[in-house]
Design an enzyme around this catalytic site. Structure first.
Site, mmCIF file in Angstrom:
data_model
loop_
_atom_site.group_PDB
_atom_site.id
_atom_site.type_symbol
_atom_site.label_atom_id
_atom_site.label_comp_id
_atom_site.label_asym_id
_atom_site.label_seq_id
_atom_site.Cartn_x
_atom_site.Cartn_y
_atom_site.Cartn_z
ATOM 1 N N THR A 192 0.866 -1.183 0.000
ATOM 2 C CA THR A 192 0.000 0.000 0.000
ATOM 3 C C THR A 192 0.903 1.234 0.000
ATOM 4 O O THR A 192 2.057 1.165 0.432
ATOM 5 C CB THR A 192 -0.942 -0.002 1.221
ATOM 6 O OG1 THR A 192 -0.160 -0.055 2.410
ATOM 7 C CG2 THR A 192 -1.895 -1.198 1.162
ATOM 8 N N THR B 152 1.541 4.276 1.581
ATOM 9 C CA THR B 152 2.316 4.770 2.719
ATOM 10 C C THR B 152 3.258 3.698 3.246
ATOM 11 O O THR B 152 4.427 3.969 3.532
ATOM 12 C CB THR B 152 1.388 5.274 3.842
ATOM 13 O OG1 THR B 152 0.585 6.328 3.327
ATOM 14 C CG2 THR B 152 2.167 5.770 5.041
ATOM 15 N N CYS B 153 2.762 2.472 3.364
ATOM 16 C CA CYS B 153 3.574 1.377 3.902
ATOM 17 C C CYS B 153 4.780 1.089 3.019
ATOM 18 O O CYS B 153 5.900 0.927 3.510
ATOM 19 C CB CYS B 153 2.726 0.109 4.026
ATOM 20 S SG CYS B 153 1.200 0.348 4.954
ATOM 21 N N MET B 154 4.550 1.049 1.718
ATOM 22 C CA MET B 154 5.583 0.672 0.755
ATOM 23 C C MET B 154 6.583 1.795 0.512
ATOM 24 O O MET B 154 7.770 1.545 0.343
ATOM 25 C CB MET B 154 4.901 0.281 -0.565
ATOM 26 C CG MET B 154 5.823 -0.135 -1.655
ATOM 27 S SD MET B 154 6.436 -1.783 -1.310
ATOM 28 C CE MET B 154 7.310 -2.111 -2.812
ATOM 29 N N VAL C 23 7.945 1.468 5.917
ATOM 30 C CA VAL C 23 8.895 0.372 6.079
ATOM 31 C C VAL C 23 10.308 0.716 5.592
ATOM 32 O O VAL C 23 11.288 0.385 6.274
ATOM 33 C CB VAL C 23 8.353 -0.919 5.414
ATOM 34 C CG1 VAL C 23 9.378 -2.032 5.448
ATOM 35 C CG2 VAL C 23 7.054 -1.362 6.099
#
Length: 170
Positions: free
Chosen positions: A56, A58-60, A64
């Protein structure tokens, strides 16, 4: 809801596909199995970063990567293991690790089955139909089984669970 100085929930089990050279290709599936927190990490310092979903935006792009880019700095501050947690299935989490070029045996991309741990902690996120209940966006520092930092995001931003916030708390 969990608080700083609480014990990490006993008996927590994640589902995890261990990295092996034979399954290094993103198209190779690997075999998922249990990862018991108490057994593997009970006497260690662990940073757990929970994301609503692998791949997703923000996560990618923002959540992270800074942790992965700064693994040596985390280890220098005494972190023994870094865990990325999501309610995605273990094959998706394995592919997410591979796309992020993770082959470090102190890094784990794990599944929180049915968001059970996140429910227990009080940190879930209900998304629109088609996406369902997810792990919330949060970060924990757990030292020898005791939670010493909680960064549960209050909204859709990236503040208290960011690398900078966790680094400052170490």
């Amino acid at each position: 809801m969990v608080a700083v100085n609480d014990k990490f929930p006993a008996g927590t089990e994640f589902v995890y596909v261990p990295f092996t050279p034979e399954s290094a290709d993103v198209k190779a599936c690997g075999i998922p199995g249990p990862l018991n927190f108490d057994k593997e990490f009970g006497d260690k310092t662990v940073v757990i970063v929970s994301i609503p979903g692998a791949f997703t935006p923000t996560c990618m792009e923002n959540h992270v990567p800074p942790f992965l880019e700064n693994l040596s700095a985390l280890k220098a501050k005494g972190v023994d293991a870094f865990i990325v947690l999501a309610a995605n299935d273990p094959f998706v989490m394995s592919a997410f690790a591979k796309v992020n070029k993770v082959a470090d045996d102190s890094v784990y991309f794990v599944t929180d089955p049915d968001a059970a741990l996140s429910k227990n902690l009080g940190f879930t996120l209900q998304l629109p139909p088609g996406f369902g209940l997810r792990t919330g966006r949060y970060a924990l520092i757990v030292k020898k089984g005791v939670i010493t930092y909680i960064g549960n995001e209050p909204g859709s931003g990236l503040t208290v669970s960011s690398y900078e916030a966790v680094d400052a708390a170490l």
